[in-house]
Design an enzyme around this catalytic site. Structure first.
Site, PDB file in Angstrom:
ATOM      1  N   VAL A 152       0.841  -1.203   0.000  1.00  0.00           N
ATOM      2  CA  VAL A 152       0.000   0.000   0.000  1.00  0.00           C
ATOM      3  C   VAL A 152       0.876   1.254   0.000  1.00  0.00           C
ATOM      4  O   VAL A 152       0.576   2.235  -0.690  1.00  0.00           O
ATOM      5  CB  VAL A 152      -0.969  -0.009   1.196  1.00  0.00           C
ATOM      6  CG1 VAL A 152      -1.878   1.217   1.156  1.00  0.00           C
ATOM      7  CG2 VAL A 152      -1.823  -1.276   1.177  1.00  0.00           C
ATOM      8  N   TYR A 153       1.955   1.225   0.745  1.00  0.00           N
ATOM      9  CA  TYR A 153       2.914   2.338   0.707  1.00  0.00           C
ATOM     10  C   TYR A 153       3.458   2.505  -0.708  1.00  0.00           C
ATOM     11  O   TYR A 153       3.546   3.619  -1.229  1.00  0.00           O
ATOM     12  CB  TYR A 153       4.042   2.073   1.695  1.00  0.00           C
ATOM     13  CG  TYR A 153       5.094   3.156   1.716  1.00  0.00           C
ATOM     14  CD1 TYR A 153       4.868   4.359   2.373  1.00  0.00           C
ATOM     15  CD2 TYR A 153       6.332   2.972   1.085  1.00  0.00           C
ATOM     16  CE1 TYR A 153       5.834   5.360   2.399  1.00  0.00           C
ATOM     17  CE2 TYR A 153       7.301   3.954   1.104  1.00  0.00           C
ATOM     18  CZ  TYR A 153       7.052   5.149   1.761  1.00  0.00           C
ATOM     19  OH  TYR A 153       8.009   6.128   1.781  1.00  0.00           O
ATOM     20  N   THR A 154       3.829   1.408  -1.342  1.00  0.00           N
ATOM     21  CA  THR A 154       4.306   1.454  -2.723  1.00  0.00           C
ATOM     22  C   THR A 154       3.259   2.078  -3.639  1.00  0.00           C
ATOM     23  O   THR A 154       3.584   2.915  -4.492  1.00  0.00           O
ATOM     24  CB  THR A 154       4.643   0.032  -3.212  1.00  0.00           C
ATOM     25  OG1 THR A 154       5.838  -0.415  -2.563  1.00  0.00           O
ATOM     26  CG2 THR A 154       4.877  -0.007  -4.705  1.00  0.00           C
ATOM     27  N   SER A 156       0.994   4.221  -2.849  1.00  0.00           N
ATOM     28  CA  SER A 156       0.895   5.660  -2.581  1.00  0.00           C
ATOM     29  C   SER A 156       2.014   6.424  -3.276  1.00  0.00           C
ATOM     30  O   SER A 156       1.794   7.521  -3.817  1.00  0.00           O
ATOM     31  CB  SER A 156       0.921   5.926  -1.064  1.00  0.00           C
ATOM     32  OG  SER A 156       2.212   5.778  -0.493  1.00  0.00           O
ATOM     33  N   LYS A 157       3.210   5.865  -3.298  1.00  0.00           N
ATOM     34  CA  LYS A 157       4.339   6.565  -3.911  1.00  0.00           C
ATOM     35  C   LYS A 157       4.298   6.482  -5.435  1.00  0.00           C
ATOM     36  O   LYS A 157       4.760   7.392  -6.126  1.00  0.00           O
ATOM     37  CB  LYS A 157       5.655   6.031  -3.356  1.00  0.00           C
ATOM     38  CG  LYS A 157       5.853   6.339  -1.867  1.00  0.00           C
ATOM     39  CD  LYS A 157       5.755   7.837  -1.594  1.00  0.00           C
ATOM     40  CE  LYS A 157       5.992   8.173  -0.137  1.00  0.00           C
ATOM     41  NZ  LYS A 157       5.940   9.635   0.125  1.00  0.00           N
TER      42      LYS A 157
END
Length: 242
Positions: A152-154, A156-157
């Protein structure tokens, strides 16, 4: 030392700690006036006291539309202009998707993605009107490839990367530069939950680096001749293998 940013006014979201604090520090050292944007009074007071002359606290909740709408007017009231906007604030969630909390994902996406969109949207009309300005977005190496332990972080970026480059192409004709700084793992509050022994080992092994190294890269981006845009600057610790 020549003050490469003399006469410039900057605002840094998430500027009270980590990468944002060091970026604010290096901008100040190079002659800029810097507004530290954060929503926590204690962090703001501590950061401004640490940074000293030229640093101003600006309490804004960048995840809240009404609060974000007050950001630029308050900067203009105090400083009359805004030359640099560093959309830096963000949070991190890693681990297997099936073990994660969907509400926590929403909160992270709101900060990492929506707040960036809204902050940049807020400052662009002013910069376009002046025919100059710099927008820097703190992305991540995770914005350049899918990292399996942080899906999920990936995501977002990757969203931030796409936004940065689409906006860059829209506003280049107005004299506004837009670029992304994309570091690998940095010693910031985002890794504060790591076991102390693991953190120490990662630093000693060259798999993490310090926020000041990111700040120096941001200064490089800001001080290129106006006809030069640093579209992406990816920074990796020497022994971070990805």
């Amino acid at each position: 030392m020549a003050e490469k940013l003399a006469g410039k006014v900057a605002a840094v979201t998430g500027g009270a700690s980590g990468i944002g604090l060091e970026c604010a520090r290096i901008m100040l050292a190079n002659g800029a006036r810097v507004f530290i944007v954060d929503n926590n009074d204690e962090r703001l007071d501590k950061a401004v006291a640490d940074l000293g002359t030229g640093a101003s606290a600006l309490k804004v909740d960048i995840t809240n539309a009404a609060s974000t709408d007050t950001m630029l007017p308050r900067i203009l009231e105090e400083a009359g202009q805004l030359d640099i906007f560093h959309a830096n604030a963000g949070s991190y969630i890693g681990g297997d998707l099936v073990d994660g909390n969907a509400d926590a994902f929403d909160r992270m996406l709101n900060l990492n993605v929506n707040a960036v969109f809204r902050g940049v949207h807020a400052v662009l009309p002013h910069m376009i009107g002046r025919g100059t300005g710099d927008v820097i977005v703190t992305s991540s190496v995770a914005g350049h490839q899918a990292i399996p332990w942080e899906p999920v972080y990936t995501a977002s970026k990757h969203a931030v990367q796409a936004f940065t480059h689409a906006v860059r192409r829209q506003v280049a004709k107005h004299g506004v530069r837009v670029g992304a700084i994309a570091p690998g793992p940095v010693v910031t509050p985002l890794v504060q939950d790591w076991p102390a022994e693991n953190l120490k080992r990662a630093i000693e092994n060259g798999a993490l680096f310090q926020p000041v190294e990111v700040a120096e890269a941001v200064l490089f981006m800001l001080t290129r001749p106006r006809n030069t845009v640093v579209r992406d600057l990816v920074l990796l610790p020497q022994n971070f293998d990805i």
